[in-house]
Design a protein around this motif. Sequence first.
Motif, PDB file in Angstrom:
ATOM      1  N   VAL A 151       0.841  -1.209   0.000  1.00 22.24           N
ATOM      2  CA  VAL A 151       0.000   0.000   0.000  1.00 22.24           C
ATOM      3  C   VAL A 151       0.868   1.248   0.000  1.00 22.24           C
ATOM      4  N   SER A 152       1.933   1.239   0.817  1.00 21.10           N
ATOM      5  CA  SER A 152       2.822   2.396   0.862  1.00 21.10           C
ATOM      6  C   SER A 152       3.533   2.598  -0.465  1.00 21.10           C
ATOM      7  N   ALA A 211       2.415   1.717  -3.419  1.00 25.95           N
ATOM      8  CA  ALA A 211       1.433   2.251  -4.370  1.00 25.95           C
ATOM      9  C   ALA A 211       1.200   3.741  -4.129  1.00 25.95           C
ATOM     10  N   GLU A 212       1.085   4.132  -2.859  1.00 28.67           N
ATOM     11  CA  GLU A 212       0.887   5.545  -2.542  1.00 28.67           C
ATOM     12  C   GLU A 212       2.065   6.385  -3.036  1.00 28.67           C
ATOM     13  N   CYS A 213       3.267   5.935  -2.727  1.00 27.36           N
ATOM     14  CA  CYS A 213       4.450   6.703  -3.128  1.00 27.36           C
ATOM     15  C   CYS A 213       4.623   6.702  -4.648  1.00 27.36           C
ATOM     16  N   VAL A 221       2.163   6.778  -6.815  1.00 27.44           N
ATOM     17  CA  VAL A 221       1.239   7.823  -7.314  1.00 27.44           C
ATOM     18  C   VAL A 221       1.805   9.211  -7.030  1.00 27.44           C
ATOM     19  N   GLU A 222       2.356   9.373  -5.799  1.00 28.45           N
ATOM     20  CA  GLU A 222       2.920  10.677  -5.447  1.00 28.45           C
ATOM     21  C   GLU A 222       4.229  10.960  -6.175  1.00 28.45           C
ATOM     22  N   GLY A 267       8.382   3.573  -0.787  1.00 26.02           N
ATOM     23  CA  GLY A 267       7.240   3.007  -0.063  1.00 26.02           C
ATOM     24  C   GLY A 267       7.472   1.594   0.408  1.00 26.02           C
ATOM     25  N   MET A 317       5.750  12.924  -0.279  1.00 22.48           N
ATOM     26  CA  MET A 317       5.328  11.534  -0.460  1.00 22.48           C
ATOM     27  C   MET A 317       5.647  10.755   0.824  1.00 22.48           C
ATOM     28  N   LEU A 332       1.917   7.482   4.634  1.00 22.98           N
ATOM     29  CA  LEU A 332       1.711   6.219   5.359  1.00 22.98           C
ATOM     30  C   LEU A 332       3.032   5.710   5.928  1.00 22.98           C
TER      31      LEU A 332
END
Length: 419
Positions: A34-35, A37-39, A41-42, A65, A90, A93
């Motif tokens: 999840v981290s 994926a978040e990073c 995107v960022e 991430g 970024m 999380l």
Amino acid sequence: MTSTGEERDGAGRDGPWWWERRRGAVLDVGLGVVSAAECAVEGVPFAHEAGLPVPLGVVFGVVVGAVLVLRRRWPVAVVLVGIAVTPAAMGFLLGVVGLYTLAACEVPRRVTGTLASMSLVGTFVVTYLRTRGDVEGEGALVFVLSAFMAVALTVPPVLLGLYVGARRRLMESLQERADSLERELSLLADRAEERAEWARQEERTRIAREMHDVVAHRVSLMVVHAAALQAVAGKDPEKAVRNAALVGDMGRQALTELREMLGVLRASEKPVRAVAAVADVVAPVAVVEEGPSLAELEVLVGQSRAAGMSVEMVVQGEGRAYPAEVEQTAFRVVQEALTNCHKHAPGARVVVRLAHREEEVAMQVENGPCEGEARGADLPSGGNGLVGMRERVLGLGGVFVSGPTDGGGFKVSAVLPFR
């Protein structure tokens, strides 16, 4: 290896690498995905701002991430990575979970406070610089908003981590105390069993001494009278009748004492074991039944005289009431000494001395050398008489001495304290 204590419910280790539990590994890998994926995107706006190719920004975000997977192994490194990428906007999380893990693990509190302060300041500065041109109005609003964001992303995870870590340590402490108490209870149970076995052994020894004293003395007198009866049966019928009556009396007295002893044994067997099982201090456990006393010494000496022994009794001091175990032990010592005289010194002159003192009572049985023409009754000896007397006297804190005399006889002495 550090641990947050989140997954410590099971027993034993079943996780791969540095994880103690499989579900802990699954949780960390899931958070890492999840981290990442978040990073990722960022990483797209970060690549535009930095003038880098978008794929490179995405790959950079995925790598950053994914560091969250190492949060249990190297929580300090995870937090440092989160602080380092704060200017790139970024890894939110990553920062939140990293601070929580750092506060919950066994890292020194000064390290946790330093890194949390760095994260707070970094978040505040980056938020202030990024929102200063976007929010219209006074700079105070930007300052308040930046401070709120910094506190919201830093303080709650740190406080939650501190709480979880303290709770885990408390549970571990309670578990250790429970294990310690269980071990102590096990040791106490073993000691109680040992004390119970020791008490049973002591009781068996005591009963064996009592039975030896009763049977040896009475039966010895019976054998002596029977030998006299055999010698005078044809010459003096009246004396033979008297000796036969004495043999009968001795037998009945022996049976009576044995019945009393067996009755006490049946009545005291369970109480003795119960007392031994719950005793807090190892101490002698014995049941003292109503036994003979010093007042019966005259009768005891009279029985030996009736058996043909020349016995003199000398009493010094004024008699008084002694504890039951003292009187019983004193009587048994004199009784066993007279029995030995019947066995080993037939025809010898015997002197029984009893001295009442201020804090003790002393007794002595001394026999002279055997007369040349005297014949014994061939009484067997098991060698337990002196041993039993010594055990009785020493058990009450007294002094026991026995041995031959200069005149060719034998002497038995005992001193018993009663205070």
